[in-house]
Scaffold this motif. Structure first.
Motif, PDB file in Angstrom:
ATOM      1  N   TYR A 116    -109.410  -8.418  16.423  1.00  0.00           N
ATOM      2  CA  TYR A 116    -110.365  -7.626  15.791  1.00  0.00           C
ATOM      3  C   TYR A 116    -109.925  -6.172  15.237  1.00  0.00           C
ATOM      4  CZ  TYR A 116    -112.906  -5.552  19.519  1.00  0.00           C
ATOM      5  OH  TYR A 116    -113.333  -4.665  20.512  1.00  0.00           O
ATOM      6  N   TRP A 117    -109.104  -5.521  16.115  1.00  0.00           N
ATOM      7  CA  TRP A 117    -108.582  -4.344  16.082  1.00  0.00           C
ATOM      8  C   TRP A 117    -107.998  -4.126  14.671  1.00  0.00           C
ATOM      9  CZ3 TRP A 117    -106.336  -2.217  21.420  1.00  0.00           C
ATOM     10  CH2 TRP A 117    -107.318  -2.446  22.475  1.00  0.00           C
ATOM     11  N   GLN A 118    -107.628  -5.129  13.891  1.00  0.00           N
ATOM     12  CA  GLN A 118    -107.002  -4.999  12.603  1.00  0.00           C
ATOM     13  C   GLN A 118    -107.979  -4.477  11.634  1.00  0.00           C
ATOM     14  OE1 GLN A 118    -104.454  -8.728  13.574  1.00  0.00           O
ATOM     15  NE2 GLN A 118    -104.956  -8.613  11.643  1.00  0.00           N
ATOM     16  N   HIS A 119    -109.222  -4.191  12.188  1.00  0.00           N
ATOM     17  CA  HIS A 119    -110.504  -3.899  11.171  1.00  0.00           C
ATOM     18  C   HIS A 119    -111.310  -2.814  11.655  1.00  0.00           C
ATOM     19  CE1 HIS A 119    -109.399  -7.738   9.503  1.00  0.00           C
ATOM     20  NE2 HIS A 119    -109.300  -8.421  10.891  1.00  0.00           N
ATOM     21  N   TYR A 120    -110.706  -1.642  11.606  1.00  0.00           N
ATOM     22  CA  TYR A 120    -111.628  -0.229  11.739  1.00  0.00           C
ATOM     23  C   TYR A 120    -112.620  -0.325  10.789  1.00  0.00           C
ATOM     24  CZ  TYR A 120    -112.344   4.568  12.852  1.00  0.00           C
ATOM     25  OH  TYR A 120    -112.570   5.954  13.218  1.00  0.00           O
ATOM     26  N   ARG A 121    -113.837   0.330  11.202  1.00  0.00           N
ATOM     27  CA  ARG A 121    -114.956   0.332  10.089  1.00  0.00           C
ATOM     28  C   ARG A 121    -115.341  -0.990   9.277  1.00  0.00           C
ATOM     29  NH1 ARG A 121    -113.559   6.777   9.089  1.00  0.00           N
ATOM     30  NH2 ARG A 121    -114.554   7.618  10.807  1.00  0.00           N
ATOM     31  N   GLY A 122    -114.910  -2.070   9.717  1.00  0.00           N
ATOM     32  CA  GLY A 122    -115.235  -3.396   9.013  1.00  0.00           C
ATOM     33  C   GLY A 122    -114.184  -3.683   7.967  1.00  0.00           C
ATOM     34  N   GLU A 123    -113.214  -2.756   7.666  1.00  0.00           N
ATOM     35  CA  GLU A 123    -112.245  -2.916   6.647  1.00  0.00           C
ATOM     36  C   GLU A 123    -111.508  -4.169   6.653  1.00  0.00           C
ATOM     37  OE1 GLU A 123    -111.248  -0.898   4.051  1.00  0.00           O
ATOM     38  OE2 GLU A 123    -112.786   0.946   4.624  1.00  0.00           O
ATOM     39  N   ALA A 124    -111.150  -4.728   5.303  1.00  0.00           N
ATOM     40  CA  ALA A 124    -110.413  -6.100   5.395  1.00  0.00           C
ATOM     41  C   ALA A 124    -109.200  -5.777   6.085  1.00  0.00           C
ATOM     42  CB  ALA A 124    -110.018  -6.284   3.861  1.00  0.00           C
ATOM     43  N   TYR A 125    -108.634  -4.546   6.028  1.00  0.00           N
ATOM     44  CA  TYR A 125    -107.332  -4.224   6.930  1.00  0.00           C
ATOM     45  C   TYR A 125    -107.228  -2.730   7.142  1.00  0.00           C
ATOM     46  CZ  TYR A 125    -102.854  -2.959   8.593  1.00  0.00           C
ATOM     47  OH  TYR A 125    -101.838  -2.587   9.482  1.00  0.00           O
ATOM     48  N   GLN A 126    -107.548  -2.245   8.415  1.00  0.00           N
ATOM     49  CA  GLN A 126    -107.237  -0.979   8.862  1.00  0.00           C
ATOM     50  C   GLN A 126    -107.006  -0.954  10.193  1.00  0.00           C
ATOM     51  OE1 GLN A 126    -106.854   2.320   7.026  1.00  0.00           O
ATOM     52  NE2 GLN A 126    -105.763   2.305   9.045  1.00  0.00           N
ATOM     53  N   PRO A 127    -105.828  -0.933  10.841  1.00  0.00           N
ATOM     54  CA  PRO A 127    -105.466  -1.102  12.263  1.00  0.00           C
ATOM     55  C   PRO A 127    -105.858   0.132  12.890  1.00  0.00           C
ATOM     56  CG  PRO A 127    -103.588  -0.711  11.000  1.00  0.00           C
ATOM     57  CD  PRO A 127    -104.625  -0.692  10.163  1.00  0.00           C
ATOM     58  N   ILE A 128    -106.487   0.103  14.100  1.00  0.00           N
ATOM     59  CA  ILE A 128    -106.742   1.253  14.927  1.00  0.00           C
ATOM     60  C   ILE A 128    -105.908   1.645  15.798  1.00  0.00           C
ATOM     61  CG2 ILE A 128    -109.044   0.723  15.108  1.00  0.00           C
ATOM     62  CD1 ILE A 128    -108.738  -0.340  18.233  1.00  0.00           C
ATOM     63  N   CYS A 129    -104.550   0.806  15.967  1.00  0.00           N
ATOM     64  CA  CYS A 129    -103.549   1.246  16.629  1.00  0.00           C
ATOM     65  C   CYS A 129    -102.190   0.287  16.238  1.00  0.00           C
ATOM     66  CB  CYS A 129    -103.425   0.961  18.259  1.00  0.00           C
ATOM     67  SG  CYS A 129    -103.907  -0.850  18.527  1.00  0.00           S
ATOM     68  N   LEU A 130    -100.919   0.727  16.654  1.00  0.00           N
ATOM     69  CA  LEU A 130     -99.774  -0.039  16.219  1.00  0.00           C
ATOM     70  C   LEU A 130     -99.832  -1.402  16.629  1.00  0.00           C
ATOM     71  CD1 LEU A 130     -96.813   0.370  14.945  1.00  0.00           C
ATOM     72  CD2 LEU A 130     -95.952   0.882  17.111  1.00  0.00           C
TER      73      LEU A 130
END
Lengths: 294, 294
Positions: A116-130
């Motif tokens: 679920y770290w692929q979903h910053y702020r509930g975005e379809a995709y926005q990763p929080i780390c590499l």
């Protein structure tokens, strides 16, 4: 009885999953690193991944597999520059070599692990780390290998998995381990909400994903593995405190949140015909019981 | 005058782009492989990428850069199992190491190169080969490095780039090279439509992307680099035949299409304030003129 190849079999989820697979009559081969420490178990076949395609291919030449379950990953928020290449190797290259061998040797079912770290702020995709970015990157590679339908895949998006016999240095484990020694912990403010999923439920999800794979709407489908409701880290610690009866010494706010802390997880489509059965209170109680009995 | 670091500088687009950058007064450093053959040019600084972060970091320690232009890629439809690891290294790891060094040394503008092969049947994302999948995978990693806005990036989606001084074994080059010797070519049925973009226009697009980067709507924005209209491969060859006056010996349909041939390319948002200026007929004529003059 299915022939199953599993990676990450020496990790927390992997060990629990292998135990269940064997218990339910499956034949398990674990692909491990040369450096992995394994207790020799007659019911598990170990094969070594040397970082090359040849070493992956050798596994498929020796044996046919119905399903590959891919759990191995280098999973961490921080990644030093020197860790970038190993992280990409583990999180992208290994899986790609597996898919290539599956294609070549006619193995058609693949279960992958996402976060679920692929979903910053509930975005379809926005990763929080590499680490989260490499997980998405590998999903994109699965999309190629499943294009002609000879391989079908499910990626399971995991949240915070917790449970007994967990060797990871996660906060819950550290609190439980140190509950009698009065150790002090510096933590973030603790208001981040977490979706805690108990290990037995997660194991159920992998089994269910294997069963459900032939019925997925797409050749590669992504499903979430999550129960009901979220708890703030503070709530979770308070619950554990009540269950143990021992107050913890915690300095809330002494540490900062992650730069891109997920404060409130978002949830995609849940794995069909699967429900988390174990509440957080039950899960924590089971851990404490097992801990007391060991 | 900008300080520019470029990868893929010894390739077709890279050579043309470097020439233009130098001509317009920019300072160019080319990051090359130890195996790359370069003609020593006093106007270009060459640095060697050894496959490690240390070798990338050394480049940023020696010099500050305003912009990194990332053209290096292992670009091919087919990928043998043994090429998977090198392809991931070139198409994902190298770019990630560059972004990490940019972050660490305060370089904030990144121009990346993507491909229309990421869009089978006009899908937002469906790669036709592993190469295209690794290109998308790297876009995903850019999304992480641009998250906090200290790095801004444009990915340019390229179509079929053609032009003079092109060392690649592409069909047009082979036809032109062999136009007097009556060599016979076995080709696919040739009905696939191609968006041909002339090299000078593509070079313009990279320059424009550098200029436009501060004004993009997102920290990482993907733009297409394409002109007007598409031509079938048959039309293109017929046009070249007319221009050269020499009939080619081509067996259409002797070869199959790619398993996932794109028959009709799809087009995302075009790079703003940029237009392809050179028509296919003009472009082919320029190639033939330059060829005759050389």
């Amino acid at each position: 009885m299915a022939q199953i190849l599993i990676t990450g079999g020496t990790g927390f989820i992997g060990k629990h999953l292998i135990r269940r697979l064997i218990k339910t009559g499956h034949n398990v081969t674990a692909l491990i690193r040369p450096t992995s420490e394994v207790k020799d178990t007659p019911s598990i076949t170990y094969r070594v991944y040397e970082g090359t395609y040849a070493s992956v291919e050798a596994v498929f030449q020796k044996q046919s597999f119905d399903t590959v379950i891919h759990l191995a990953s280098l999973a961490q928020y921080d990644c030093s520059p020197e860790q970038i290449a190993p992280m990409i190797e583990t999180n992208i290259t290994l899986g790609t070599l597996l898919l290539q061998a599956m294609k070549q040797y006619g193995c058609s079912h693949f279960i992958n692990t996402s976060t679920y770290w692929q979903h910053y702020r509930g975005e379809a995709y926005q990763p929080i780390c590499l680490y989260a970015a490499t997980k998405k990157a590998f999903e994109d590679i699965i999309d190629f290998y499943t294009l002609d339908g000879t391989i079908r895949a499910i990626s399971l998006t995991l949240y915070d998995v917790y449970g007994y016999e967990d060797p990871r240095n996660k906060l819950l484990n550290l609190l439980i381990k140190n509950r009698h020694v009065g150790k002090s912990f510096d933590l973030s403010p603790g208001e981040q909400k977490l979706q805690m999923t108990f290990i037995d439920d997660v194991v159920d999800a992998y089994i269910q994903a294997m069963n459900f794979l032939p019925n997925t709407p797409k050749n590669h489908t992504i499903y979430g593995v999550y129960g009901q409701g979220t708890y703030t880290l503070k709530d979770i610690v308070a619950m554990l405190e009540t269950l143990t009866g021992a107050p913890f010494s915690i300095q809330w706010g002494q540490k900062a949140y992650y730069p891109f802390q997920i404060m409130d997880p978002s949830f995609g489509k849940k794995l069909p015909h699967w429900e988390a059965k174990v509440s957080l209170k039950e899960g924590l109680s089971i851990i404490l019981e097992k801990e007391a009995a060991s």
